[in-house]
Design an enzyme around this catalytic site. Structure first.
Site, PDB file in Angstrom:
ATOM      1  N   ASP A 145       3.438  -0.889  -2.867  1.00 21.21           N
ATOM      2  CA  ASP A 145       2.586   0.189  -3.389  1.00 21.21           C
ATOM      3  C   ASP A 145       2.597   0.225  -4.918  1.00 21.21           C
ATOM      4  O   ASP A 145       3.612  -0.077  -5.545  1.00 21.21           O
ATOM      5  CB  ASP A 145       3.109   1.528  -2.829  1.00 21.21           C
ATOM      6  CG  ASP A 145       2.072   2.630  -2.973  1.00 21.21           C
ATOM      7  OD1 ASP A 145       0.906   2.327  -3.301  1.00 21.21           O
ATOM      8  OD2 ASP A 145       2.450   3.800  -2.772  1.00 21.21           O
ATOM      9  N   HIS A 157      -3.829  -5.827  -8.274  1.00 20.81           N
ATOM     10  CA  HIS A 157      -3.674  -6.532  -6.992  1.00 20.81           C
ATOM     11  C   HIS A 157      -3.313  -8.003  -7.226  1.00 20.81           C
ATOM     12  O   HIS A 157      -2.507  -8.579  -6.499  1.00 20.81           O
ATOM     13  CB  HIS A 157      -4.959  -6.416  -6.176  1.00 20.81           C
ATOM     14  CG  HIS A 157      -5.231  -5.013  -5.706  1.00 20.81           C
ATOM     15  ND1 HIS A 157      -4.258  -4.227  -5.136  1.00 20.81           N
ATOM     16  CD2 HIS A 157      -6.357  -4.245  -5.735  1.00 20.81           C
ATOM     17  CE1 HIS A 157      -4.767  -3.046  -4.817  1.00 20.81           C
ATOM     18  NE2 HIS A 157      -6.039  -3.026  -5.179  1.00 20.81           N
ATOM     19  N   LEU A 163      11.908 -18.481   7.982  1.00 21.47           N
ATOM     20  CA  LEU A 163      11.554 -17.058   7.838  1.00 21.47           C
ATOM     21  C   LEU A 163      10.277 -16.713   8.600  1.00 21.47           C
ATOM     22  O   LEU A 163       9.266 -17.400   8.467  1.00 21.47           O
ATOM     23  CB  LEU A 163      11.336 -16.760   6.338  1.00 21.47           C
ATOM     24  CG  LEU A 163      10.868 -15.340   6.005  1.00 21.47           C
ATOM     25  CD1 LEU A 163      12.024 -14.356   6.112  1.00 21.47           C
ATOM     26  CD2 LEU A 163      10.254 -15.282   4.606  1.00 21.47           C
TER      27      LEU A 163
HETATM   28  C1  FPP Z   1      -1.071  -0.644  -2.707  1.00 22.02           C
HETATM   29  O1  FPP Z   1      -1.323  -0.411  -4.050  1.00 22.02           O
HETATM   30  C2  FPP Z   1      -1.389  -2.006  -2.417  1.00 22.02           C
HETATM   31  C3  FPP Z   1      -2.348  -2.426  -1.559  1.00 22.02           C
HETATM   32  C4  FPP Z   1      -3.209  -1.529  -0.768  1.00 22.02           C
HETATM   33  C5  FPP Z   1      -2.601  -3.843  -1.355  1.00 22.02           C
HETATM   34  C6  FPP Z   1      -1.379  -4.698  -1.396  1.00 22.02           C
HETATM   35  C7  FPP Z   1      -1.851  -6.054  -1.418  1.00 22.02           C
HETATM   36  C8  FPP Z   1      -1.357  -7.043  -2.144  1.00 22.02           C
HETATM   37  C9  FPP Z   1      -0.126  -6.996  -2.955  1.00 22.02           C
HETATM   38  C10 FPP Z   1      -2.080  -8.326  -2.176  1.00 22.02           C
HETATM   39  C11 FPP Z   1      -2.444  -8.959  -0.873  1.00 22.02           C
HETATM   40  C12 FPP Z   1      -1.314  -9.482  -0.093  1.00 22.02           C
HETATM   41  C13 FPP Z   1      -1.182 -10.752   0.322  1.00 22.02           C
HETATM   42  C14 FPP Z   1      -0.198 -11.067   1.383  1.00 22.02           C
HETATM   43  C15 FPP Z   1      -1.930 -11.870  -0.222  1.00 22.02           C
HETATM   44  P1  FPP Z   1      -2.449   0.619  -4.410  1.00 22.02           P
HETATM   45  O2  FPP Z   1      -3.705  -0.097  -4.655  1.00 22.02           O
HETATM   46  O3  FPP Z   1      -2.533   1.664  -3.322  1.00 22.02           O
HETATM   47  O4  FPP Z   1      -1.882   1.212  -5.742  1.00 22.02           O
HETATM   48  P2  FPP Z   1      -2.011   2.718  -6.236  1.00 22.02           P
HETATM   49  O5  FPP Z   1      -1.316   3.570  -5.215  1.00 22.02           O
HETATM   50  O6  FPP Z   1      -1.323   2.690  -7.554  1.00 22.02           O
HETATM   51  O7  FPP Z   1      -3.477   2.998  -6.349  1.00 22.02           O
END
Ligand code: FPP
Length: 315
Positions: free
Chosen positions: A98, A115, A209
């Site tokens: 997150d 991201h 893994l």
């Molecule tokens: C939460 O941060 C994150 C996500 C919803 C996406 C997580 C995805 C990745 C790290 C990349 C994709 C993964 C792979 C396996 C390739 P947020 O956007 O909710 O952040 P915020 O709460 O600060 O808005």
């Protein structure tokens, strides 16, 4: 037969590039026995390592090039030098990654940059999990609730997923990582489904893994899906299901329960993630945003986990 320092071998074997951080040995064998000979050698190597007490520290794999690969992971001493103990490592770690958006905003950048930085963070942590012998790592990449985000952001995440699976697959496969998507993939564009399914197929037999990527995943939907499957089976067999029957229908069937759940960004929620599998998990909330969750932060979480007293309802 070549040894790992042979120049010709290094050029020919792409794996060489990707596994240099581990202590390893590669053997290429002339094999006219349809793989039997190679498998026999692998078994011998593995038995030898087991006898030498490396049984938790190595993986043995077999490639289509008749190569035998065994990757030695962190030894007990190496773990000790990082203030970690093998017996106190979690078997299954789950992570809610997150804070990508806030990470980007704090730098005056677009959410997409957050991201992208989040994906960059994965390589090192997956590698460390694999090398320390953690059995399973489950990452929450896209929840069933994330579809309400702006279309452009969903597109960015889809593109990142495709790029990730296409780009990282060589190294993941070389490290014997077994990839599996959990969740309902059918809602994703075909290009995402194709990339994910290809990664799953390529790594399906890998003994290392277990890397689960939660995509369009929601725990309530998973539980309902398992309950329906259980009901169907009960009707067919006229037998009431027991707990183990139910667990067979979860995406995580066959894996240990989650021992350690990490969430970054300081939020203290489970957000519909693995609600069944987290029943006895230790929860760890890191204050940093996901792109700042380095290997050092990960080790901090593992050390905190090692200090917890787990009683599972006992005394
Ligand atoms: C939460 O941060 C994150 C996500 C919803 C996406 C997580 C995805 C990745 C790290 C990349 C994709 C993964 C792979 C396996 C390739 P947020 O956007 O909710 O952040 P915020 O709460 O600060 O808005």
């Amino acid at each position: 037969m070549y040894n790992s320092t042979d120049k010709h071998f290094q050029r020919k074997n792409k794996w060489f590039q990707t596994i240099r951080h581990s202590v390893f040995c590669n053997l290429t064998l002339k094999d006219n026995s349809g793989g039997l000979y190679v498998k026999k050698i692998m078994t011998t190597v593995f038995t030898f390592l087991k006898r030498r007490n490396y049984k938790h520290n190595c993986q043995v794999g077999y490639s289509s090039m008749n190569s035998v690969l065994f990757v030695m992971k962190y030894t007990d001493q190496q773990l000790h030098s990082l203030s970690l103990t093998r017996a106190k490592l979690p078997r299954h770690v789950a992570i809610i990654m997150d804070g990508n958006g806030r990470w980007a905003r704090a730098r005056g950048q677009l959410r997409a940059a957050g991201h992208k930085a989040g994906v960059e963070r994965l390589r090192e942590l997956i590698r460390f999990s694999s090398d320390t012998g953690i059995r399973a790592l489950t990452l929450y990449a896209f929840s069933s609730e994330n579809w309400v985000r702006p279309e452009a952001e969903v597109r960015v995440l889809c593109n990142l997923l495709v790029e990730y699976f296409n780009k990282e697959i060589v190294e993941l496969h070389a490290n014997q990582v077994c990839i599996r998507a959990i969740g309902d993939l059918s809602a994703f564009p075909a290009r995402v489904q194709k990339a994910v399914r290809a990664a799953e197929a390529k790594t399906a037999e890998n003994p290392g893994l277990k890397l689960n990527i939660a995509l369009n995943y929601g725990a309530r939907a998973e539980l309902l899906r398992a309950a329906i499957a259980c009901c169907k089976r009960a009707i067919e067999t006229c037998q009431l299901p027991v707990q183990a029957d139910f667990e067979e229908h979860l995406y995580t069937a066959g894996l240990p329960d989650v021992d350690l759940m990490i969430r970054t960004s300081g939020e203290l929620r489970l957000s519909n993630f693995l609600l069944y599998q987290l029943a006895y998990a230790e929860l760890y909330f890191a204050d940093c945003f996901w792109p700042d969750f380095t290997k050092e932060e990960y080790m901090r979480a593992l050390r905190a986990y090692a200090e917890r007293g787990r009683r599972f309802g006992g005394l």
